[in-house]
Design a protein around this motif. Structure first.
Motif: not given
Ligand SMILES: Nc1ncnc2c1ncn2[C@@H]1O[C@H](COP(=O)(O)OP(=O)(O)O)[C@@H](O)[C@H]1O
Ligand SMILES: [Mg+2]
Length: 231
Positions: A11, A18, A20, A39-46
């Motif tokens: 993105v 950046l 992701i 960890p939070s921010g590692s791209g799981k939800s993406t």
């Protein structure tokens, strides 16, 4: 089955690209349960959003049950999602102005299904909420709301269930109840189940654990096998 081939996501952030998700390959066979941890921010939800066709990858192809969704129009992907994919969110995302039963009926009615009320009641029964059909979300506990959301995700009997931190907003007891239901649904319907979770107990119950770090698959664990992935 879900197949990702060289899927990446970049993105623009403050004028700079950046990354992701770095290009990754992944096959989730039909009927498998897989936990995505990291960890939070590692791209799981993406990653989960890409599998659901809620988001488009920057590169690569995504194939859901034999259909290449990355080659389809947004409308066609939405239709396919309604048919093939149930999605459960961390914060339930129920419609506050609709009762539990009405929330579950929405996806059935959207597909023009008949007997939506009857089917909705059966689904609420499946998640142990027969007595809560006419309650509004605000009148339900977090655990109950998530069970309504699960019933809604199952409304069209999808072969694939995706859940993004489904117990992330629940206490231990309610979290366990929702986990038990997710796996009961998997056992009964042979649903492919992809879970994003921080919950060790939940991840341990999946066939495969995929560890994401900084947008890369760092490790893949399955029964008796743990493979560090470099690349
Ligand atoms: N649309 C976006 N624009 C900018 N950054 C984003 C966007 N979506 C996600 N990110 C960033 O990408 C990273 C991964 O996000 P996410 O997939 O939500 O991670 P996770 O679910 O593992 O916490 C985070 O650093 C997040 O801030
Ligand atoms: Mg997330």
């Amino acid at each position: 089955m879900i197949e990702l081939r060289a899927v990446s996501k970049t993105v623009m952030s403050g004028g700079d690209p950046l990354v992701i998700l770095h290009p990754l390959d992944l096959i989730v066979p039909a009927g498998q349960t897989i936990a995505i941890v990291g960890p939070s921010g590692s791209g799981k939800s993406t990653l989960l959003g890409l599998m659901a066709g809620l988001d488009e990858p920057t590169t690569g192809d995504i194939i859901v049950d034999g259909t290449e969704i990355t080659a389809m129009s947004e409308d066609a992907v939405a239709r396919l999602r309604g048919e093939k994919i149930g999605f459960v969110f961390q914060f339930f995302h129920l419609m506050p102005s609709l009762t539990a039963l009405e929330n579950v009926m929405v996806p059935i009615e959207l597909r023009g299904g008949r007997d939506a009320a009857e089917r909705g009641r059966a689904l609420l029964g499946e998640v142990g909420l027969t007595g809560r059909a006419h309650h509004y979300p605000s009148q339900l506990s977090g655990g109950e709301q998530q069970r309504v959301a699960l019933a809604r995700a199952l409304a069209n009997d999808p072969p694939i269930l995706l859940a993004d931190e489904p117990t992330g907003n629940l206490d231990t007891e309610n979290g366990r109840h929702v986990i038990d239901l997710l796996f009961a649904v998997h056992d009964r319907r042979d649903t492919t189940l992809v879970l994003v979770t921080h919950d060790v107990e939940l991840a341990e119950r999946a066939d495969v654990r995929l560890h994401l770090r900084d947008g890369r698959i760092a490790r893949r664990e399955e029964a008796g096998r743990s493979v560090a992935v470099t690349g």
